[in-house]
Design a protein around this motif. Structure first.
Motif, PDB file in Angstrom:
ATOM      1  N   THR A 188       0.810  -1.220   0.000  1.00  0.00           N
ATOM      2  CA  THR A 188       0.000   0.000   0.000  1.00  0.00           C
ATOM      3  C   THR A 188       0.841   1.267   0.000  1.00  0.00           C
ATOM      4  OG1 THR A 188      -0.126   0.315   2.417  1.00  0.00           O
ATOM      5  CG2 THR A 188      -1.662  -1.259   1.433  1.00  0.00           C
ATOM      6  N   LEU A 189       2.159   1.148   0.154  1.00  0.00           N
ATOM      7  CA  LEU A 189       2.999   2.321   0.344  1.00  0.00           C
ATOM      8  C   LEU A 189       3.060   3.214  -0.890  1.00  0.00           C
ATOM      9  CD1 LEU A 189       6.026   0.783   2.291  1.00  0.00           C
ATOM     10  CD2 LEU A 189       4.128   2.132   3.211  1.00  0.00           C
ATOM     11  N   SER A 190       3.078   4.499  -0.643  1.00  0.00           N
ATOM     12  CA  SER A 190       3.234   5.497  -1.700  1.00  0.00           C
ATOM     13  C   SER A 190       4.607   5.357  -2.367  1.00  0.00           C
ATOM     14  CB  SER A 190       3.100   6.887  -1.085  1.00  0.00           C
ATOM     15  OG  SER A 190       3.672   7.880  -1.898  1.00  0.00           O
ATOM     16  N   GLN A 191       4.687   5.805  -3.604  1.00  0.00           N
ATOM     17  CA  GLN A 191       5.973   5.830  -4.304  1.00  0.00           C
ATOM     18  C   GLN A 191       6.935   6.817  -3.658  1.00  0.00           C
ATOM     19  OE1 GLN A 191       5.160   6.622  -8.440  1.00  0.00           O
ATOM     20  NE2 GLN A 191       4.460   4.533  -8.846  1.00  0.00           N
ATOM     21  N   ASN A 192       6.415   7.692  -2.822  1.00  0.00           N
ATOM     22  CA  ASN A 192       7.269   8.658  -2.138  1.00  0.00           C
ATOM     23  C   ASN A 192       7.967   8.073  -0.911  1.00  0.00           C
ATOM     24  OD1 ASN A 192       6.561  10.825  -3.888  1.00  0.00           O
ATOM     25  ND2 ASN A 192       4.627  11.062  -2.794  1.00  0.00           N
ATOM     26  N   ALA A 193       7.599   6.859  -0.536  1.00  0.00           N
ATOM     27  CA  ALA A 193       8.265   6.176   0.576  1.00  0.00           C
ATOM     28  C   ALA A 193       9.493   5.444   0.042  1.00  0.00           C
ATOM     29  CB  ALA A 193       7.314   5.195   1.243  1.00  0.00           C
ATOM     30  N   HIS A 194      10.598   5.566   0.759  1.00  0.00           N
ATOM     31  CA  HIS A 194      11.812   4.870   0.323  1.00  0.00           C
ATOM     32  C   HIS A 194      12.596   4.403   1.543  1.00  0.00           C
ATOM     33  CE1 HIS A 194      14.286   8.391   1.385  1.00  0.00           C
ATOM     34  NE2 HIS A 194      13.330   9.133   0.830  1.00  0.00           N
ATOM     35  N   GLU A 195      13.590   3.564   1.295  1.00  0.00           N
ATOM     36  CA  GLU A 195      14.395   2.972   2.360  1.00  0.00           C
ATOM     37  C   GLU A 195      13.489   2.406   3.461  1.00  0.00           C
ATOM     38  OE1 GLU A 195      18.042   4.992   3.669  1.00  0.00           O
ATOM     39  OE2 GLU A 195      17.559   6.554   2.196  1.00  0.00           O
ATOM     40  N   VAL A 196      12.541   1.599   3.042  1.00  0.00           N
ATOM     41  CA  VAL A 196      11.545   1.060   3.969  1.00  0.00           C
ATOM     42  C   VAL A 196      12.171  -0.006   4.858  1.00  0.00           C
ATOM     43  CG1 VAL A 196       9.330  -0.129   4.167  1.00  0.00           C
ATOM     44  CG2 VAL A 196       9.696   1.561   2.338  1.00  0.00           C
ATOM     45  N   THR A 197      11.955   0.140   6.167  1.00  0.00           N
ATOM     46  CA  THR A 197      12.456  -0.819   7.147  1.00  0.00           C
ATOM     47  C   THR A 197      11.271  -1.438   7.876  1.00  0.00           C
ATOM     48  OG1 THR A 197      14.495   0.440   7.482  1.00  0.00           O
ATOM     49  CG2 THR A 197      13.901  -1.128   9.201  1.00  0.00           C
ATOM     50  N   LEU A 198      11.362  -2.745   8.138  1.00  0.00           N
ATOM     51  CA  LEU A 198      10.309  -3.476   8.830  1.00  0.00           C
ATOM     52  C   LEU A 198      10.786  -3.829  10.232  1.00  0.00           C
ATOM     53  CD1 LEU A 198       9.523  -5.996   5.928  1.00  0.00           C
ATOM     54  CD2 LEU A 198       8.627  -3.663   6.227  1.00  0.00           C
ATOM     55  N   LEU A 199       9.959  -3.571  11.223  1.00  0.00           N
ATOM     56  CA  LEU A 199      10.278  -3.902  12.610  1.00  0.00           C
ATOM     57  C   LEU A 199       9.281  -4.952  13.078  1.00  0.00           C
ATOM     58  CD1 LEU A 199      12.143  -2.752  15.051  1.00  0.00           C
ATOM     59  CD2 LEU A 199       9.977  -1.766  15.836  1.00  0.00           C
ATOM     60  N   GLU A 200       9.785  -6.120  13.509  1.00  0.00           N
ATOM     61  CA  GLU A 200       8.883  -7.193  13.927  1.00  0.00           C
ATOM     62  C   GLU A 200       9.542  -8.052  14.995  1.00  0.00           C
ATOM     63  OE1 GLU A 200       6.228  -9.319  14.991  1.00  0.00           O
ATOM     64  OE2 GLU A 200       5.583  -7.989  13.375  1.00  0.00           O
ATOM     65  N   PRO A 201       8.996  -8.064  16.234  1.00  0.00           N
ATOM     66  CA  PRO A 201       9.619  -8.816  17.317  1.00  0.00           C
ATOM     67  C   PRO A 201       9.254 -10.293  17.358  1.00  0.00           C
ATOM     68  CG  PRO A 201       7.749  -7.607  18.152  1.00  0.00           C
ATOM     69  CD  PRO A 201       7.890  -7.212  16.699  1.00  0.00           C
TER      70      PRO A 201
END
Length: 219
Positions: A61-74
């Motif tokens: 769903t992320l916009s094209q304006n989002a970059h260097e996406v990091t995922l945090l999941e414990p």
């Protein structure tokens, strides 16, 4: 409780039965949540962190304006799922209370039905505040404590049992109040679902720039 014991307890997030069941049934919940999730994702911009990334449903769903996406999941089950299905993304196996990123290093933080199950709501919001740059945005989609006193009491009564079967989820989180107490300014807020046990709020909060004193503005 000593601080090191507290930190050790926070790092142990593991709900294998819930996580496996969620992976198998996520399409049912997503049929309701996806339109709200999509609206949220389209507002992401700049360097973006998704906390409690789960199975990665926010990613498409992320916009094209989002970059260097990091995922945090414990959670180990979800973390393994993310590493398998989204190998191109940086994925951090840490809780929201301990985000291993530098201060003021992120433009957008996204949470979708996550703050209900973090172990320490205030500490999680303080961490989000810490890693956000000035004027950075926190996009949230969360179910929260009910405004009506009677239904809030019902939430309080059911939460101890629900927490055990729902992967640590709490029905009665005062999320909006905690956001304001942390220092966030809520610039946009809606309630897309007026449920009895699960009222949902969706919005955008920013980390404002420090207010300069009158004396500082004349130096």
């Amino acid at each position: 409780m000593r601080r090191d014991d507290h930190q050790r307890r926070l790092s142990q997030v593991h709900h294998p039965w819930f996580s496996r069941a969620y992976i198998l049934t996520q399409s049912l919940l997503e049929s309701i949540v996806h339109p709200w999730r999509a609206q949220q994702g389209q507002r992401a911009l700049g360097k973006t962190l998704i906390i409690g990334a789960g199975t990665g449903l926010d990613i498409p769903t992320l916009s094209q304006n989002a970059h260097e996406v990091t995922l945090l999941e414990p959670d180990p089950t979800f973390y393994t799922f993310l590493k398998t299905h989204y190998p191109a993304f940086s994925c951090l196996n840490s809780p929201a209370e301990q985000i291993p990123l530098d201060d003021a290093s992120i433009d957008t933080v996204i949470s979708t039905l996550v703050l209900c199950s973090v172990q320490d709501l205030c500490q999680s919001l303080q961490e989000i505040w810490r890693i956000l740059r000035q004027d950075g945005q926190f996009l949230f989609l969360e179910h929260v404590a009910h405004d009506a006193p009677w239904w809030h009491r019902v939430q309080n009564t059911l939460t101890p049992l629900w927490e055990k079967v729902g992967g640590g989820c709490q029905l009665n989180r005062p999320t909006l109040l905690a956001l304001k107490q942390t220092g966030f300014v809520i610039t946009d807020l809606s309630c897309p679902h007026q449920g009895i046990l699960f009222p949902v709020v969706q919005g955008r909060a920013i980390k404002p720039r420090p207010v300069q004193s009158h004396q500082e503005t004349h130096h």
